[in-house]
Design a protein around this motif. Structure first.
Motif, PDB file in Angstrom:
ATOM      1  N   UNK A   1     -23.494 -30.329  20.752  1.00 23.24           N
ATOM      2  CA  UNK A   1     -22.649 -29.454  19.942  1.00 23.24           C
ATOM      3  C   UNK A   1     -23.132 -29.523  18.501  1.00 23.24           C
ATOM      4  N   UNK A   2     -23.299 -28.354  17.901  1.00 22.81           N
ATOM      5  CA  UNK A   2     -23.764 -28.278  16.525  1.00 22.81           C
ATOM      6  C   UNK A   2     -22.761 -27.525  15.668  1.00 22.81           C
ATOM      7  N   UNK A   3     -22.892 -27.709  14.364  1.00 25.40           N
ATOM      8  CA  UNK A   3     -22.187 -26.879  13.410  1.00 25.40           C
ATOM      9  C   UNK A   3     -23.032 -26.824  12.146  1.00 25.40           C
ATOM     10  N   UNK A   4     -22.509 -26.130  11.140  1.00 31.70           N
ATOM     11  CA  UNK A   4     -23.214 -26.009   9.864  1.00 31.70           C
ATOM     12  C   UNK A   4     -22.244 -26.302   8.741  1.00 31.70           C
ATOM     13  N   UNK A   5     -22.699 -27.050   7.757  1.00 29.77           N
ATOM     14  CA  UNK A   5     -21.816 -27.363   6.636  1.00 29.77           C
ATOM     15  C   UNK A   5     -21.541 -26.103   5.820  1.00 29.77           C
ATOM     16  N   UNK A   6     -20.384 -26.093   5.157  1.00 25.21           N
ATOM     17  CA  UNK A   6     -20.014 -24.967   4.307  1.00 25.21           C
ATOM     18  C   UNK A   6     -20.038 -25.352   2.836  1.00 25.21           C
ATOM     19  N   UNK A   7     -20.426 -26.576   2.548  1.00 28.98           N
ATOM     20  CA  UNK A   7     -20.492 -27.044   1.167  1.00 28.98           C
ATOM     21  C   UNK A   7     -21.763 -26.534   0.491  1.00 28.98           C
ATOM     22  N   UNK A   8     -21.788 -26.655  -0.822  1.00 23.00           N
ATOM     23  CA  UNK A   8     -23.031 -26.479  -1.565  1.00 23.00           C
ATOM     24  C   UNK A   8     -23.885 -27.703  -1.256  1.00 23.00           C
ATOM     25  N   UNK A   9     -25.025 -27.505  -0.610  1.00 29.40           N
ATOM     26  CA  UNK A   9     -25.832 -28.638  -0.172  1.00 29.40           C
ATOM     27  C   UNK A   9     -26.222 -29.542  -1.334  1.00 29.40           C
ATOM     28  N   UNK A  10     -26.411 -28.969  -2.508  1.00 27.49           N
ATOM     29  CA  UNK A  10     -26.763 -29.772  -3.677  1.00 27.49           C
ATOM     30  C   UNK A  10     -25.657 -30.748  -4.057  1.00 27.49           C
TER      31      UNK A  10
ATOM     32  N   UNK B   1     -19.552 -19.646  28.606  1.00 26.42           N
ATOM     33  CA  UNK B   1     -19.134 -19.922  29.973  1.00 26.42           C
ATOM     34  C   UNK B   1     -20.031 -19.239  30.990  1.00 26.42           C
ATOM     35  N   UNK B   2     -20.375 -17.985  30.718  1.00 21.72           N
ATOM     36  CA  UNK B   2     -21.260 -17.247  31.628  1.00 21.72           C
ATOM     37  C   UNK B   2     -22.632 -17.912  31.692  1.00 21.72           C
ATOM     38  N   UNK B   3     -23.233 -18.153  30.530  1.00 23.67           N
ATOM     39  CA  UNK B   3     -24.597 -18.671  30.503  1.00 23.67           C
ATOM     40  C   UNK B   3     -24.676 -20.118  31.001  1.00 23.67           C
ATOM     41  N   UNK B   4     -23.764 -20.953  30.551  1.00 20.95           N
ATOM     42  CA  UNK B   4     -23.804 -22.352  30.984  1.00 20.95           C
ATOM     43  C   UNK B   4     -23.531 -22.483  32.474  1.00 20.95           C
ATOM     44  N   UNK B   5     -22.703 -21.590  33.018  1.00 21.38           N
ATOM     45  CA  UNK B   5     -22.447 -21.627  34.459  1.00 21.38           C
ATOM     46  C   UNK B   5     -23.684 -21.225  35.254  1.00 21.38           C
ATOM     47  N   UNK B   6     -24.629 -20.565  34.587  1.00 22.96           N
ATOM     48  CA  UNK B   6     -25.899 -20.202  35.207  1.00 22.96           C
ATOM     49  C   UNK B   6     -26.997 -21.215  34.882  1.00 22.96           C
ATOM     50  N   UNK B   7     -26.628 -22.285  34.180  1.00 23.25           N
ATOM     51  CA  UNK B   7     -27.596 -23.315  33.833  1.00 23.25           C
ATOM     52  C   UNK B   7     -28.427 -23.005  32.613  1.00 23.25           C
ATOM     53  N   UNK B   8     -28.023 -21.989  31.839  1.00 23.51           N
ATOM     54  CA  UNK B   8     -28.783 -21.566  30.657  1.00 23.51           C
ATOM     55  C   UNK B   8     -28.088 -22.093  29.404  1.00 23.51           C
ATOM     56  N   UNK B   9     -28.838 -22.796  28.563  1.00 25.18           N
ATOM     57  CA  UNK B   9     -28.298 -23.280  27.302  1.00 25.18           C
ATOM     58  C   UNK B   9     -28.444 -24.784  27.168  1.00 25.18           C
ATOM     59  N   UNK B  10     -28.893 -25.212  25.987  1.00 25.36           N
ATOM     60  CA  UNK B  10     -29.142 -26.628  25.757  1.00 25.36           C
ATOM     61  C   UNK B  10     -28.386 -27.175  24.551  1.00 25.36           C
ATOM     62  N   UNK B  11     -28.047 -26.327  23.606  1.00 24.99           N
ATOM     63  CA  UNK B  11     -27.163 -26.690  22.510  1.00 24.99           C
ATOM     64  C   UNK B  11     -26.270 -25.490  22.237  1.00 24.99           C
ATOM     65  N   UNK B  12     -25.120 -25.727  21.590  1.00 22.55           N
ATOM     66  CA  UNK B  12     -24.192 -24.636  21.282  1.00 22.55           C
ATOM     67  C   UNK B  12     -23.632 -24.801  19.880  1.00 22.55           C
ATOM     68  N   UNK B  13     -23.258 -23.667  19.290  1.00 23.04           N
ATOM     69  CA  UNK B  13     -22.446 -23.674  18.074  1.00 23.04           C
ATOM     70  C   UNK B  13     -21.418 -22.554  18.176  1.00 23.04           C
TER      71      UNK B  13
END
Length: 375
Positions: A39-48, A235-247
């Motif tokens: 499981x991934x996400x992305x920060x919403x802060x100013x990276x600096x 749900x559709x893709x993972x049930x078909x075995x497709x996908x290695x990470x998600x966000x």
């Protein structure tokens, strides 16, 4: 009563066979090659703003995030990467869109991976060899990220829009730029705001390459709408075995994105179940405000680190049965609640004491258990 044999399977349904892919490593997290879906996400802060960014990374890590991405649109952001990459508890991906020099800065900073979008990066073509060499020597994988909103104008004209074929052609062409230099440590993401288009694109991509795939509905929308769209597509893709990470790309705090992603995987049996609350939708038989009660139970158990199933039921029709099936449950009526533990009624309490009693019983129930890792 005559029981009719419908020929349905009696054994538990197994998870689908995963699509065979090559494996990459984003820091210490394996991706593809039958590794657990991350499981991934992305920060919403100013990276600096290093402190704010690290604080948000700590929060998403506590929620179950495996990999985090940070935006690098400026030199100040690039300068913050060494500290962020060194102090982050999970692997950090640098998100680069317009300046190739930041790719090198991210590699030198110790980022676990770099996301590049050749459709956006200016003067990119003459730097591919350099980037491939630097990433290869450092053992840093690249994520090729193709979004409908940043698709090359030539492909848009050729395909008449951001079609599945256009997204896939863009991704594979961008991969080929690095393949020409012997670099194949790549993960691909093809995203679209429309679930059927995104599903079709990933199915097509899965047929045409063995790179690990990152799933996402881009610009999915506010929390409710975006969670539904993402759950449908994943749900559709993972049930078909497709996908290695998600966000789950919600217009909501990153922690909420992570929680939604973890719930989707747990619902598909692809991640260990954490706390689950089963509650009825409500009907005219209710003698309790089930929506308010379920919300109070959810708030009381927020962050509870054990995989219990708690049933919050509002009437005598389905209530007792659902409560008995759960680890802990309540069946309400006439201003009271029967508390169930492992299928047995242990006490009856006034409505005002239901939440308190459930929490107390849950603590007794898990006193000898270990918290779920990643909670």
């Amino acid at each position: 009563m005559t029981v009719i044999d419908l020929g349905l399977p009696t054994a538990p349904v197994r998870a689908p066979e995963r699509r065979r892919t090559r494996q990459i490593h984003v820091g210490d997290v394996p991706v593809g090659g039958n590794a657990p879906i991350s499981v991934q996400t992305m920060t919403t802060t100013n990276t600096a703003d290093i402190d704010a960014t690290l604080q948000q990374i700590a929060e998403v890590t506590a929620a179950g995030c495996d990999i985090v991405r940070v935006a690098v649109p400026s030199a100040d952001d690039a300068a913050a990467l060494p500290t962020i990459a060194a102090k982050s508890p999970i692997p950090v991906i640098a998100d680069i869109h317009f300046q190739p020099r930041y790719v090198f800065a991210a590699i030198d900073a110790g980022c676990a991976a770099v996301r590049v979008n050749p459709g956006n990066i200016k003067k990119f073509d003459d730097r591919v060899g350099e980037i491939a060499k630097a990433a290869g020597e450092a053992g840093v994988p690249l994520r090729i990220g193709v979004n409908a909103g940043s698709l090359d104008a030539r492909l848009l004209a050729k395909h008449g829009g951001a079609t599945p074929a256009a997204l896939v052609e863009s991704a594979l062409w961008e991969c080929s730029l690095f393949e020409e230099h012997g670099f194949t440590d790549i993960k691909i993401a093809v995203k679209h705001h429309d679930p059927p288009t995104m599903i079709a694109a990933n199915r097509l991509l899965a047929e045409r390459c063995d790179y690990p795939l990152h799933l996402g509905i881009t610009e999915a929308g506010p929390a409710f709408q975006g969670s539904v769209k993402s759950a449908v597509a994943f749900g559709v893709l993972l049930s078909e075995g497709i996908g290695d990470t998600i966000r789950v790309s919600l217009s909501a705090p990153p922690v909420d994105q992570v929680k939604a992603g973890c719930h989707i995987l747990a619902s598909l049996g692809l991640r260990s179940r954490k706390l689950e609350i089963v509650s009825c939708p409500g009907c005219g038989r209710l003698q309790v405000d089930i929506h308010a009660l379920a919300a109070r139970v959810e708030a009381a158990f927020d962050g509870f680190p054990h995989p219990l199933r708690i049933a919050v039921m509002g009437c005598v029709v389905n209530g007792p049965g659902e409560a008995r099936e759960a680890d802990l449950g309540v069946s309400c009526g006439n201003g009271k609640g029967q508390i169930f533990r492992h299928g047995e009624v242990i006490t009856t309490v006034p409505e005002s004491k239901i939440v308190e009693t459930l929490l107390q019983e849950a603590l007794h129930l898990v006193s000898d258990l270990q918290p779920v890792q990643g909670s």
